[in-house]
Each structure stands twice: as C-alpha cells, then as structure tokens.
Design an enzyme around this catalytic site. Structure first.
Site, PDB file in Angstrom:
ATOM      1  N   GLU A 446       0.835  -1.186   0.000  1.00 23.71           N
ATOM      2  CA  GLU A 446       0.000   0.000   0.000  1.00 23.71           C
ATOM      3  C   GLU A 446       0.879   1.248   0.000  1.00 23.71           C
ATOM      4  O   GLU A 446       1.806   1.371   0.801  1.00 23.71           O
ATOM      5  CB  GLU A 446      -0.876  -0.020   1.272  1.00 23.71           C
ATOM      6  N   ASP A 519      -0.443  -1.218   6.276  1.00 22.87           N
ATOM      7  CA  ASP A 519      -0.276  -0.719   7.644  1.00 22.87           C
ATOM      8  C   ASP A 519      -1.218  -1.402   8.626  1.00 22.87           C
ATOM      9  O   ASP A 519      -2.241  -1.956   8.241  1.00 22.87           O
ATOM     10  CB  ASP A 519      -0.563   0.795   7.683  1.00 22.87           C
ATOM     11  N   ASP A 521      -3.153   0.018  10.558  1.00 24.90           N
ATOM     12  CA  ASP A 521      -4.237   0.926  10.962  1.00 24.90           C
ATOM     13  C   ASP A 521      -5.529   0.628  10.189  1.00 24.90           C
ATOM     14  O   ASP A 521      -5.609  -0.353   9.456  1.00 24.90           O
ATOM     15  CB  ASP A 521      -3.802   2.385  10.758  1.00 24.90           C
ATOM     16  N   ASP A 523      -7.010   2.162   7.664  1.00 27.06           N
ATOM     17  CA  ASP A 523      -6.900   2.165   6.201  1.00 27.06           C
ATOM     18  C   ASP A 523      -6.259   0.888   5.689  1.00 27.06           C
ATOM     19  O   ASP A 523      -6.681   0.309   4.693  1.00 27.06           O
ATOM     20  CB  ASP A 523      -6.075   3.364   5.728  1.00 27.06           C
TER      21      ASP A 523
END
Ligand code: 0RA
Length: 655
Positions: A446, A519, A521, A523
C-alpha cells in the site's frame, strides 16, 4: 343385557386380536417402508425426520389448495410428538371400496400410496420423495393418533409400532361446534431415526414458504417444549407478491410495484395453473425461485424454462416496439433481462414429474408451454400498463448488456496481454529475476513511499513489489467490467498472470506467495479486506491452495542495549515486558510502513528468515467477504447497524 367387566375385557381383547390378525397384511404392506426408510423419506437423519412433518402438512395444504382448508396448526409437544391439525374436509371415514371391512381413513393410514383423493381432482404432490403418503409417516412412528371431524361426528383411531392399528376407527361423539378437519399426532420411531428431536427453525422455515405459496392460509406453529418454547403465525394475503417483497426487502427495489399474474387452464379432465410475481432491484444478481405444488424446484425445469424464454422475448419485443432498443442493437440476452430480478414462479399441476440429481427439476413439458404462453400474454400487458417501470427494466437490461460487452472486451484484452509473455506486465511492478514461481513472492504494498523502501529491502532475485494506491475499489458493488477497467486490478491480474473468474488458471500463477503488505491501521485493514475479497471472488483456488499471505509489520520497537527489538503487537509487548521486568527504555509505536527505513522493513517484515507471515485460509477470506458485503452492499440499514456496533472495533477488519 348387562355385561360384566370381565366379559367386556374379553370381548375387547378378542376384537383386538381379530383385528391384529387381519392386520398382518397391513404390516406386510408397510414393511418396505420400515426396511428401507431412505427410499421413502430420503434419509433417517434430521432431514428425513423433518420430512415426516412436511408429509403430513402437505396433506393439509392439499386441502387448502382444494379450497377446503383455511388454517393449519403445527405443534411440537413436550413429549417430542408432532401434531398437525387442519380444518379441511377430514379424511373420509366410510367403508373403503377395496376392503369394506375397513374405513377409508384406515386404508389411507396403512396402505402405501393410498392417500389419494380418490380421483377428486386436487393437485396432489407425487413422485420422488414428495407425497409418499401419510402411511409412510405412520410406518415410521412408534405411535400415531388420528382424530377426524367429518359430517358432524368425531372419529378416533390410533396406531402403534409402525402402523399397527390399536382398534378400528371409532365414532366418539359429535364434533364440537360442528368442526371439520383432521388431526394427526405422531411420535417418530427412535429405532428408525438417528435422532428424534425436531428443530423448530427447520419447521418454521418450511411453514413460512408454504404460507407465502398459499395466499391467505393461516399457519400457526407452536413449540411447547420448555427449552425451546415459541409460537409463530404466518398468513400472507398477498401470497407470492408478499414473498417477492420479503426477498427484495434488504435490497433497493428498482421500482415500488410488484408485478403479478396468474393463468389456469383445463387439460382434458386435469387442470394446471401458474402464478408469477416479480420485481427488479438495483443489484446484479438473479433471484428466480420456482415451485411446483409448493415444492421448491431448485434444479428448475419446464416451468422455469418457459418463464425465462418468454421473459426475454417479451422484454425484447417491448423494447423494440418502444424504440428503447435501436435497430442496430443486438437483442438483450436472458442474463441481461434477469439481472437484479427477483421472481417467484409457482405452478400447480395434477401429476408433477420430479427429475434431476436431487429430484427438484420439474419434468412436465406441458408446463413449459403454459408458463410461456401466460408470460407472453400477461407480462406484455403489464409492461403496457406500467410504462414507467417497463422503461426502467429495459434501461437496466441495456446497462447489463453494455457491461457484458465491455467485460468481454476487457477479458479479451487481458488475455491478449498475458499471451505476450512479459509484455503485459504492469509498469509499476518491480519484478524479481527468478522465473521459478515456487520460489517467487510478490508483495502487494500500500502506498508509494512504502513501495519505495520495500523495493530496496527486497531480495531482488525472488521478491517482486507491486505498489497499490489507495482503496482499490469496491469489489462487491462493482460489475466485472468496472473491476477490470480499474488500473490497480489490471496491474494485479497481469502481475499474477493467471487470469480471473472462471478463466483463472492456478497453474499459471507467477508467484507461489502473494503477500499483502499494509499498515496496521484502519486504512490498512480496509485495503487488506478489499484485496482478500477480490482474491476470494476472482482467484478462489489460489486462496484455497494457501498462496495468499498477510505480512505482519511490527507495531512497536524498543532498545535493548544498542540493539533495536521489534514487537509485533500488544501481546508481544506484554510477553517482552514479563521477560524483561526491569526494562526502562520507551517503546516507539511504529505508525506506518512509510516511516520505516528499508533495513527496518527488511529485518521485521520481508526477510524470509526473520519475518512472520500469516497464511490466509478460506475462513479469513469468507469473513473478509462478509464484511465487504455488509460495508459495501445494498443494505444501508444493515451497514449502519454494523458500523455502529463495530465503530470502535477495527479488529473486525483485521487478522
Ligand atoms: C383422502 C381424501 C380426501 C381428503 C383426505 C384424504 C385428507 C387427508 C388428510 C391428511 C391430513 N389432513 C387431511 N385432510 C384430508 C378428500 C375428502 C373429500 O373428498 O371429502
């Protein structure tokens, strides 16, 4: 003259034994059922057990179809028996013509295939597993109690040990309040069935469909067992129109109206009829459900074929006539017009033939022409009467046709690309030098900055990097053409090199490890979920074979002396703290892949010796798929509720 108690017992006893002697033939008659129950009810597992209820209820439904019954009560008693009560005509009680010493009711309960209406012209269910007759239920029950209200009198009879009459049918007095109908209460034989516990959910599911298919019929289900006590009632005055509304409820209807038509005709002495209800929704799936005499015809058959043919014809004819389809345009295909269609096709006929692998395909060819004629005429009328809805239907089918053509073009394109070895590889792909798929890996990364450090951290011989930007796209709602038009998806498909969907060929995958690197997180979770859903939908064999992985970059780092130590998550941090009780250095929370330098990324996440990868299994993929369906599907309410309940919980997207 008065009879002594002793005399009475003797008389009763001799009656019984006379009766029992005669009923050796009955036992013989039902013997095949007890010898091979599977032949009659499919199995002796839960499905066969519940088939007993269906069998009895179907007899009551036959009465409803004949216009003679308005209510059916199904009760599970605390002793494990099931009772079905209807207000139909009641099983006939007079002496039976084949054996005038016995009542018709006794014959119906003790002779295989004798449950018939004696040519009274109802729509009986026959063939296959269906409509084997109420005598089969008797044969497979340790006890059965029959009560009939007919002609103002009440009659009773009971059976033991698989259908053996305890005594002949007895008139026990007047029917209360002039009631009519039949009550059958049976105790499934524990020596026949693997288990005899009824599951109310299974029963309710079936009763609800019966209620939809029989407009206005009142069905009451009651479970009186203390552990599962419940009462549910069904009555749908709209019949299959209500059924279509129910099925379309979680979706967005294309228009408010539900179309409906019915046609019946006489074929000699026999009659047959068809009833159809339909509505389109804005989604892309086809939801055509067909029934014959109330039985779900999962494999389709004559009635479905007739409907599909006529539907395609009528809509094309209408579209041409109204100039909604131009002269140069090809006809809309069947799939185009059925995109987003929810429809029920319910037929009734005297002698249904059930064929196919699971005996759920209607074989009667006369149904094909009836349904076709009915649909040709009535649907055409409906379109003329509802021009607004009609043009919405054509518009939707037109879009589907365009999508179909675009998808074919896109597929041809990707096929051509992959045919030119290497030439079709996406520009963003930083490929590895090895051509041996077994040792090759591709990291789907990403974000561009993370892609940059991944490129430096990799082993260039065996590790390829494909940077993906942003949220790839919503696979759930997107049609295949849009999906293939998406650059990120194109890059992914051509990098993996094995096609997609039905054409996916696992033998062609260019890497044996497909590693998602995002990641830790929200997203990142979103991207992971989207990618997994895409793989699950379009490259399922690759997921099933265990080629898909999720990289696990660490969440924390800390210093032990001069050495940097990485910790995967909070659990790892806890373990570390218990191993190092005197640790005083602070923990850095690593925010994103972009913040790691390349040697950090290599040491923690990519180096084959040091990293930890999570292998994705089908359950992960299914979960991702479900999450996607809810988050991106049609049902706004469901989505709202899901997000509300999970708002503070990103784990639902996580692994
Ligand atoms: C044979 C003939 C008739 C009705 C039935 C059987 C019948 C069977 C069951 C089983 C459960 N409920 C039932 N209700 C009816 C036709 C009777 C007539 O023509 O009067």
């Amino acid at each position: 003259m008065a009879m002594s108690a002793e005399d009475a017992r003797l008389k009763h006893g001799s009656e019984l034994s006379d009766y029992t002697a005669k009923d050796i033939t009955v036992l013989k008659g039902l013997d095949p059922v007890r010898k091979r129950p599977g032949m009659y009810i499919g199995s002796t597992g839960p499905s066969g057990l519940h088939h007993l209820i269906t069998e009895v209820v179907d007899n009551s439904v036959d009465e409803a179809m004949a216009g003679a019954c308005t209510e059916i009560f199904v009760t599970i008693h605390p002793d494990g028996s099931c009772q079905v009560v209807d207000d139909g005509r009641g099983i006939p009680v007079e002496p039976h013509h084949t054996d005038p010493t016995k009542s018709a009711a006794e014959i119906v309960l003790t002779v295989l295939h004798a449950g018939g209406k004696f040519g009274s012209g109802g729509y009986q269910v026959s063939g296959g597993l269906h409509g084997v007759g109420i005598s089969v239920v008797n044969a497979l029950s340790s006890r059965l109690e029959l009560e009939i209200d007919r002609g103002g009198r009440r009659y009773r009879m009971s059976f033991s040990n698989g259908g053996v009459p305890d005594a002949p049918l007895a008139d026990v007095g007047p029917s209360p309040r002039g009631r009519r109908g039949t009550s059958v209460r049976f105790w499934p034989d524990p020596s026949v069935f693997e288990e005899t516990d009824f599951q109310s959910a299974k029963i309710v599911e079936r009763l609800e469909i019966i209620a939809y298919l029989n407009k206005g019929l009142h069905i009451v289900f009651e479970d009186l067992r203390p552990v599962s006590i419940q009462k549910i009632e069904f009555r749908f005055d709209g019949g299959i129109v209500d059924f279509v509304k129910f099925l379309n409820a979680p979706k967005e209807a294309l228009f408010k109206k539900v179309g409906h038509f019915e046609v019946s005709e006489k074929l000699g002495t026999e009659s047959q009829e068809v009833e159809v209800a339909f509505q389109w929704n804005t989604a892309y799936n086809e939801g055509l459900h067909s029934y014959a005499n109330g039985i779900a015809t999962q494999e389709g058959g004559a009635h479905e074929e007739g409907f599909k043919k006529a539907l395609t014809n009528v809509i094309n004819r209408y579209a041409r006539a109204k100039n909604l389809l131009k002269e140069k345009d090809d006809n809309l295909s069947g799939e185009d017009v059925r995109e987003g269609l929810t429809a029920i096709v319910s037929v009734k006929l005297s002698n249904p033939q059930f064929e196919g692998q699971t005996k759920t395909k209607l074989g009667n060819t006369s149904m094909s022409s009836l349904v076709q004629r009915a649909t040709n005429e009535k649907l055409a009328e409906w379109l003329e009467e509802n021009p607004k809805e009609a043009s919405q239907i054509v518009q939707k089918a037109n879009l589907a046709a365009q999508a179909r053509l675009a998808a074919r073009k896109a597929r041809d394109l990707t096929r051509r690309k992959s045919a030119l070895e290497g030439a079709g590889l996406p520009g963003k792909l930083v490929d590895c030098s090895s051509r041996d798929a077994a040792e090759s890996e591709i990291f789907i990364v990403e974000g561009n900055s993370a892609g940059g450090s991944a490129k430096e951290a990799r082993d260039p011989r065996t590790q390829a990097i494909l940077p993906i930007r942003g949220k790839i796209l919503n696979v759930e709602r997107a049609r295949i053409d849009k999906m293939l038009a998406n650059l990120e998806i194109q890059a992914l498909v051509s990098a993996i090199g094995a096609g997609i969907g039905e054409e996916f060929d696992i033998a062609k995958i260019r890497y044996h490890k497909i590693i998602i690197l995002a990641d830790a997180d929200v997203d990142g979770s979103h991207i992971r979920t989207l990618l997994l859903t895409f793989f699950f939908r379009q490259m399922a064999p690759m997921v099933e074979a265990g080629h898909v992985f999720v990289a696990q970059p660490p969440l924390y780092s800390t210093l032990v002396g001069k050495e940097k130590v990485y910790l995967k998550d909070d659990a790892a941090k806890k373990v570390f703290l218990s191993d190092h009780p005197n640790h005083s250095k602070e923990f850095n929370r690593l925010k994103g892949l972009g913040e790691m330098d390349f040697d950090e990324l290599r040491d923690t996440t990519m180096d084959k010796e040091k990293r930890s990868l999570l292998q994705v299994n089908v359950e992960h993929a299914v979960l991702a798929d479900e999450v996607c369906s809810v988050l991106m599907g049609e049902d706004v309410e469901l989505r709202k509720r899901f997000i509300q309940t999970h708002a503070k919980d990103v784990r639902f997207l996580d692994f």
